[in-house]
Design a protein around this motif. Sequence first.
Motif, PDB file in Angstrom:
ATOM      1  N   MET A   2      -5.144   9.179 -18.517  1.00  0.00           N
ATOM      2  CA  MET A   2      -5.736   7.853 -18.422  1.00  0.00           C
ATOM      3  C   MET A   2      -4.524   6.548 -18.045  1.00  0.00           C
ATOM      4  O   MET A   2      -4.829   5.884 -17.181  1.00  0.00           O
ATOM      5  N   ILE A   3      -3.393   6.888 -18.697  1.00  0.00           N
ATOM      6  CA  ILE A   3      -2.356   5.680 -18.659  1.00  0.00           C
ATOM      7  C   ILE A   3      -1.822   5.899 -17.199  1.00  0.00           C
ATOM      8  O   ILE A   3      -1.504   4.930 -16.495  1.00  0.00           O
ATOM      9  N   PHE A   4      -1.754   7.190 -16.551  1.00  0.00           N
ATOM     10  CA  PHE A   4      -1.195   7.257 -15.415  1.00  0.00           C
ATOM     11  C   PHE A   4      -2.036   6.706 -14.550  1.00  0.00           C
ATOM     12  O   PHE A   4      -1.609   6.200 -13.381  1.00  0.00           O
ATOM     13  N   ILE A   5      -3.190   6.982 -14.616  1.00  0.00           N
ATOM     14  CA  ILE A   5      -4.389   6.249 -13.776  1.00  0.00           C
ATOM     15  C   ILE A   5      -4.451   4.727 -13.530  1.00  0.00           C
ATOM     16  O   ILE A   5      -4.181   3.963 -12.714  1.00  0.00           O
ATOM     17  N   LEU A   6      -4.319   4.338 -14.803  1.00  0.00           N
ATOM     18  CA  LEU A   6      -4.199   2.749 -14.859  1.00  0.00           C
ATOM     19  C   LEU A   6      -2.893   2.124 -14.376  1.00  0.00           C
ATOM     20  O   LEU A   6      -2.926   1.141 -13.562  1.00  0.00           O
ATOM     21  N   ALA A   7      -1.783   3.013 -14.589  1.00  0.00           N
ATOM     22  CA  ALA A   7      -0.443   2.252 -14.190  1.00  0.00           C
ATOM     23  C   ALA A   7      -0.444   2.470 -12.781  1.00  0.00           C
ATOM     24  O   ALA A   7       0.146   1.551 -11.869  1.00  0.00           O
ATOM     25  N   SER A   8      -1.032   3.508 -11.933  1.00  0.00           N
ATOM     26  CA  SER A   8      -0.891   3.707 -10.711  1.00  0.00           C
ATOM     27  C   SER A   8      -1.956   2.494  -9.915  1.00  0.00           C
ATOM     28  O   SER A   8      -1.489   1.954  -9.117  1.00  0.00           O
ATOM     29  N   GLY A   9      -3.006   2.178 -10.537  1.00  0.00           N
ATOM     30  CA  GLY A   9      -3.740   1.261  -9.939  1.00  0.00           C
ATOM     31  C   GLY A   9      -3.230  -0.138 -10.098  1.00  0.00           C
ATOM     32  O   GLY A   9      -3.306  -0.750  -9.163  1.00  0.00           O
ATOM     33  N   TYR A  10      -2.463  -0.230 -11.365  1.00  0.00           N
ATOM     34  CA  TYR A  10      -1.734  -1.672 -11.549  1.00  0.00           C
ATOM     35  C   TYR A  10      -0.698  -1.880 -10.420  1.00  0.00           C
ATOM     36  O   TYR A  10      -0.675  -2.954  -9.706  1.00  0.00           O
ATOM     37  N   LEU A  11       0.117  -0.847 -10.153  1.00  0.00           N
ATOM     38  CA  LEU A  11       1.131  -0.968  -9.299  1.00  0.00           C
ATOM     39  C   LEU A  11       0.715  -1.037  -7.720  1.00  0.00           C
ATOM     40  O   LEU A  11       1.340  -1.685  -7.064  1.00  0.00           O
ATOM     41  N   PHE A  12      -0.227  -0.258  -7.309  1.00  0.00           N
ATOM     42  CA  PHE A  12      -1.037  -0.399  -6.108  1.00  0.00           C
ATOM     43  C   PHE A  12      -1.398  -1.893  -5.882  1.00  0.00           C
ATOM     44  O   PHE A  12      -1.552  -2.281  -4.759  1.00  0.00           O
TER      45      PHE A  12
END
Length: 58
Positions: A2-12
């Motif tokens: 879940m942290i990976f998905i949230l971090a990816s969304g934030y960076l995108f």
Amino acid sequence: MMIFILASGYLFTIYLLLALAKRTGNKTTPSNVALNHKGNHTQEVSVTPNVTEASSLR
């Protein structure tokens, strides 16, 4: 995971906002300003004020 998905969304999201800011920043430059100024035209401007009356406040 879940942290990976949230971090990816934030960076995108940051990437999209920066791209949008860069794109709109290029459109704010004035297009009617001449970049190549040819000739020695000078504009004379008087900076002395026209004073018609002097008064003092007490």
